[in-house]
Design an enzyme around this catalytic site. Structure first.
Site, short mmCIF file in Angstrom:
data_model
loop_
_atom_site.label_atom_id
_atom_site.label_comp_id
_atom_site.label_asym_id
_atom_site.label_seq_id
_atom_site.Cartn_x
_atom_site.Cartn_y
_atom_site.Cartn_z
N SER A 68 43.49 41.97 34.92
CA SER A 68 44.49 41.18 35.63
C SER A 68 44.77 39.87 34.89
CB SER A 68 44.00 40.87 37.04
OG SER A 68 43.76 42.08 37.71
N ALA A 69 46.06 39.55 34.79
CA ALA A 69 46.51 38.32 34.13
C ALA A 69 46.03 38.22 32.68
CB ALA A 69 46.09 37.08 34.93
N CYS A 70 46.01 39.35 31.99
CA CYS A 70 45.60 39.36 30.57
C CYS A 70 46.69 39.90 29.66
CB CYS A 70 44.30 40.13 30.39
SG CYS A 70 42.88 39.24 31.08
N GLY A 71 47.93 39.96 30.14
CA GLY A 71 49.01 40.21 29.20
C GLY A 71 49.74 41.54 29.29
N ASP A 75 52.00 47.68 34.96
CA ASP A 75 50.72 47.46 35.65
C ASP A 75 49.93 48.74 35.91
OD1 ASP A 75 48.97 45.47 36.83
OD2 ASP A 75 49.49 46.28 38.80
N ARG A 117 43.76 38.26 45.12
CA ARG A 117 42.94 39.36 45.63
C ARG A 117 41.55 38.86 45.96
NH1 ARG A 117 41.46 42.28 42.09
NH2 ARG A 117 42.55 41.43 40.30
N TYR A 161 48.72 38.18 51.21
CA TYR A 161 48.98 38.05 49.77
C TYR A 161 49.08 39.40 49.05
CZ TYR A 161 48.32 37.70 44.87
OH TYR A 161 48.49 37.90 43.53
N SER A 187 50.67 32.25 41.11
CA SER A 187 51.97 32.47 41.75
C SER A 187 52.62 33.68 41.08
CB SER A 187 52.85 31.23 41.63
OG SER A 187 52.91 30.78 40.29
N ARG A 188 53.43 34.39 41.85
CA ARG A 188 53.94 35.69 41.38
C ARG A 188 55.43 35.85 41.65
NH1 ARG A 188 50.23 39.66 38.97
NH2 ARG A 188 48.27 38.51 38.99
N LYS A 220 47.52 48.23 44.35
CA LYS A 220 46.12 48.40 43.96
C LYS A 220 45.41 49.38 44.89
CE LYS A 220 47.03 45.57 40.84
NZ LYS A 220 46.81 45.60 39.40
N HIS A 249 44.94 51.24 35.32
CA HIS A 249 45.51 49.89 35.36
C HIS A 249 46.13 49.60 33.98
CE1 HIS A 249 44.71 45.31 36.27
NE2 HIS A 249 45.92 45.67 36.62
N ARG A 276 40.34 39.32 27.45
CA ARG A 276 40.45 37.92 27.09
C ARG A 276 39.10 37.50 26.54
NH1 ARG A 276 44.05 33.83 29.25
NH2 ARG A 276 45.47 35.24 30.33
P1 GTP Z 1 48.44 41.39 36.32
O1 GTP Z 1 49.80 41.43 36.90
O2 GTP Z 1 47.53 40.43 37.02
O3 GTP Z 1 47.79 42.74 36.22
O4 GTP Z 1 48.54 40.73 34.86
P2 GTP Z 1 49.14 41.13 33.44
O5 GTP Z 1 48.09 41.83 32.66
O6 GTP Z 1 50.45 41.80 33.57
O7 GTP Z 1 49.31 39.69 32.74
P3 GTP Z 1 50.61 38.91 32.24
O8 GTP Z 1 51.37 39.65 31.19
O9 GTP Z 1 51.37 38.46 33.42
O10 GTP Z 1 49.94 37.65 31.52
C1 GTP Z 1 49.11 36.76 32.19
C2 GTP Z 1 48.93 35.48 31.42
O11 GTP Z 1 48.54 35.71 30.07
C3 GTP Z 1 50.20 34.64 31.37
O12 GTP Z 1 49.88 33.30 31.64
C4 GTP Z 1 50.67 34.80 29.96
O13 GTP Z 1 51.38 33.69 29.53
C5 GTP Z 1 49.39 35.03 29.17
N1 GTP Z 1 49.62 35.88 27.99
C6 GTP Z 1 50.23 37.09 27.98
N2 GTP Z 1 50.32 37.59 26.72
C7 GTP Z 1 49.74 36.67 25.91
C8 GTP Z 1 49.51 36.60 24.50
O14 GTP Z 1 49.87 37.50 23.72
N3 GTP Z 1 48.86 35.49 24.04
C9 GTP Z 1 48.45 34.50 24.87
N4 GTP Z 1 47.82 33.45 24.34
N5 GTP Z 1 48.66 34.52 26.20
C10 GTP Z 1 49.29 35.59 26.72
C1 SPV Z 2 46.34 42.21 39.48
O1 SPV Z 2 45.63 41.34 39.99
O2 SPV Z 2 45.90 43.00 38.60
C2 SPV Z 2 47.76 42.32 39.86
C3 SPV Z 2 48.27 41.47 40.95
O3 SPV Z 2 48.47 43.12 39.28
S1 SPV Z 2 47.84 42.09 42.53
O4 SPV Z 2 48.87 43.04 42.93
O5 SPV Z 2 47.79 40.97 43.44
O6 SPV Z 2 46.57 42.77 42.46
MN MN Z 3 47.36 44.31 37.72
#
Ligand code: GTP
Ligand code: SPV
Ligand code: MN
Length: 601
Positions: A267-270, A294, A86, A216, A384-385, A225, A245, A416
């Site tokens: 985003s990408a925090c679990g 999500d 994004r 993307y 990558s997704r 989003k 979210h 995080r």
């Molecule tokens: P978006 O799709 O971007 O909104 O992300 P999301 O919040 O769904 O994140 P996702 O569950 O895909 O996790 C993103 C990253 O965090 C990955 O690399 C996971 O391996 C890592 N992760 C998720 N849960 C944990 C956890 O409990 N501990 C640790 N150390 N890493 C974690």
């Molecule tokens: C995020 O970034 O919070 C996502 C992936 O869930 S995207 O749909 O690209 O925004």
């Molecule tokens: Mn998201």
């Protein structure tokens, strides 16, 4: 210049599902006159249509078919290397005034922005096919459900929307023939994938989105989003509901008692991982099920919050996903999935950093270059997704399709944070909980372009997704609380606290069940908690850590409130609120002062 999306010529009976609603027809015609496509493809969401589009996508090298034995009916897509996440700096809220967009959004004047975008879209689809994608967000029988139409010149977008939403005829039917019905207009064009001509623009007052110059995910799957969060949050405030979210999970105890929990992590925090959690052996008779990973749309019923997941698929982070960290995600992407920007092994399988087993001796990396385990470059892009249908998830919740949604017992915020924030704590009440959400922070990740690992305030994980003034958003949260007679309890978690040597103190993933269990116990009225200045904390023996190999010192550190660190944290809360230029409600400013007083006591 090479046409990056050459027109297709479908056989008869495919691509002609023209809806009857005159408002839709007029709008498509308007875009057609502007963008001058070679032809128009009206999607119906059928299997036959999908098969045809997959063939075309392969012919154009937009998709690469994966090994049918290893990953049946699945495909790889490589986006342009300049276009992998994004772009928050090019995302705009085009409300009539800057105040309406507020201090956290990029604002752009609607009239000027329409003119600029029309300039960019002029003739942009020459020699291309204009696809019309009708879709709904939400279960078909939900009062929260919204209709959207996305125009796009990207076949990848069409095939992704087919997984991510309920797409086609179902939406055309739901909209019906009333030209005054509420629906979202989305226009997307790849243009020439030039970062200098990449703009993601939202016109909340017009229920309209225009996105150009990207191919993307988050920039172009306008359902996600753009509609479900940015436009969604604007509509939610106006109509008295919430667009967040958040993941939604169900958790069932051995005696059959079930709670639902919603959690907002940036985003990408679990979120995906937490939503698909498999309890450790010690909790074997507990069951966690996924409603959403999500986005949550929530409404008030009988004084409680009820949530639906408006989506129909998962667009999840690939790296780090394996059968140990997230077996349910692995099962969800074993077939019928799209992969974006992972590596392609010589046997036609996909590969990424953190996948189970040994890396392939040779592969083609996400950029399309040769890769070996000795390469300095990553095989898969950190952002990558996968795109996978919810139906693939072995633990999809039985109430996923329930129109009224599921009742929410707890809301969890989390970011995080390598320091300061303990593993888990609970707010004293709703207002204090809103303060926790409003002040939350997280280290930035690869989900958006820009620096990674920098702590930034991300209120309710909505910083990039709130479609209006953040002060009004906080006010909306407070107003919702006042309407709830049975509000969810509010918690904060941090899976990412680090100890000496920079290692995570908490094992995370499945073991997050231990924290979830304490949360559920609190919802059930347990008094196993200690009062602290920041809220209720579990005591050392209140967390069930049986069969977990963890140092007691680590647990101490995980639950520690370091007064020096909190001094800094409090100052940052205040700086953040002050930086918003006076929009923060007085109640929240007061919460900050009370927090400081509690520390001084
Ligand atoms: P978006 O799709 O971007 O909104 O992300 P999301 O919040 O769904 O994140 P996702 O569950 O895909 O996790 C993103 C990253 O965090 C990955 O690399 C996971 O391996 C890592 N992760 C998720 N849960 C944990 C956890 O409990 N501990 C640790 N150390 N890493 C974690
Ligand atoms: C995020 O970034 O919070 C996502 C992936 O869930 S995207 O749909 O690209 O925004
Ligand atoms: Mn998201």
């Amino acid at each position: 210049m090479k046409n990056i999306a050459p027109a297709i010529s479908p056989p008869s009976g495919i691509g002609n599902n023209k809806p009857a609603n005159q408002a839709v027809l007029d709008w498509v015609h308007e875009v057609e006159l502007l963008a001058k496509p070679e032809n128009i493809f009206w999607c119906d969401g059928s299997e036959r249509e999908c098969d045809y589009l997959l063939q075309e996508a392969m012919r154009q090298n937009v998709l690469i078919k994966l090994n049918e034995k290893k990953v049946p009916r699945s495909y790889l897509h490589r986006s342009n290397p300049n276009d992998v996440a994004r772009v928050e700096q090019f995302t705009f809220i085009c409300a009539p005034t800057k105040e309406e967009a507020g201090p956290t959004n990029n604002w752009s004047e609607p009239g000027d922005t329409y003119a600029k975008l029309q300039g960019l879209l002029k003739g942009a689809m020459r020699g291309r096919t204009l696809f019309v994608v009708p879709y709904i967000m939400g279960p078909p029988d939900s009062p929260l459900t919204k209709v959207g139409f996305e125009i796009t010149d990207s076949i990848y977008v069409v095939l992704s929307m087919r997984i991510m939403t309920r797409m086609g005829e179902v939406a055309v039917k739901r909209l019906g023939n009333d030209p005054a019905a509420e629906w979202n207009r989305g226009v997307h064009s790849l243009l020439d994938i030039d970062p200098a001509r990449r703009f993601i623009c939202h016109f909340p007052q017009d229920n309209t989105i225009i996105s150009v110059g990207s191919g993307y995910g988050g920039n172009v799957l306008l359902s996600k989003k753009c509609l479900a969060l940015r436009i969604g949050s604007y509509l939610a405030r106006k109509q008295g509901w919430m667009a967040e979210h958040m993941l939604i999970l169900g958790v069932e105890s051995p005696d059959g008692k079930k709670h639902y929990v919603a959690a907002a992590f940036p985003s990408a925090c679990g979120k995906t991982n937490f939503a698909m959690l498999i309890p450790p052996k010690h909790f074997a008779s507990w069951k966690v099920t996924t409603v959403g990973d999500d986005i949550a749309w929530m409404q008030i019923r009988d004084g409680r919050l009820f949530a639906v997941n408006p989506e129909n698929g998962y667009f999840g982070v690939v790296p780090g996903t394996n059968y140990k960290s997230n077996p349910n995600a692995m099962k969800s992407i074993e077939h019928d999935s799209l992969y974006t920007n992972v590596a392609l092994a010589d046997d036609g399988d996909v590969w990424w950093e953190g996948k189970d087993g040994a890396p392939p001796k040779h592969a083609i990396d996400w950029r399309g270059n040769d890769w070996t385990p000795g390469s300095k470059e990553k095989a898969a892009h950190p952002n990558s997704r996968f795109t996978a249908p919810v139906r693939n998830n072995p633990v999809l919740d039985s109430n996923f399709e329930k129109g009224e949604g599921v009742p929410i017992s707890a809301i969890i915020f989390g970011g995080r944070r390598s320091n300061t924030m303990p593993l888990v704590f609970q707010s004293f009440d709703w207002e204090h909980g809103v303060y926790l959400g409003a002040t939350m922070a997280s280290e930035t990740t690869a989900a958006a372009t820009g620096a990674v690992g920098q702590v930034r305030r991300d209120p309710m994980a909505m910083l990039p997704f709130c479609g209006y003034n953040i002060g009004d958003y906080f006010r909306h949260w407070l107003a919702i609380g006042k309407r709830l007679t049975n509000p969810p309890l509010i918690f904060n978690v941090n899976w990412f606290r680090k100890g000496e040597g920079g290692k995570f103190l908490w094992p995370g993933f499945g073991d997050n069940m231990r924290v979830l269990k304490w949360i559920i116990d609190r919802c059930e009225g347990s008094d196993a908690a200690l009062k602290s200045p920041i809220g209720w904390l579990p005591g050392l023996h209140d967390l069930d850590l049986a069969e977990l190999e963890i140092d007691h010192k680590c647990v101490d550190e995980l639950l520690e409130i370091d007064h020096e660190e909190w001094k800094t944290e409090l100052a940052e809360h205040k700086n953040f609120f002050d930086s918003l230029g006076g929009v923060v409600p007085e109640v929240l400013m007061k919460q900050g002062k009370q927090l400081a007083v509690r520390f001084a006591e």
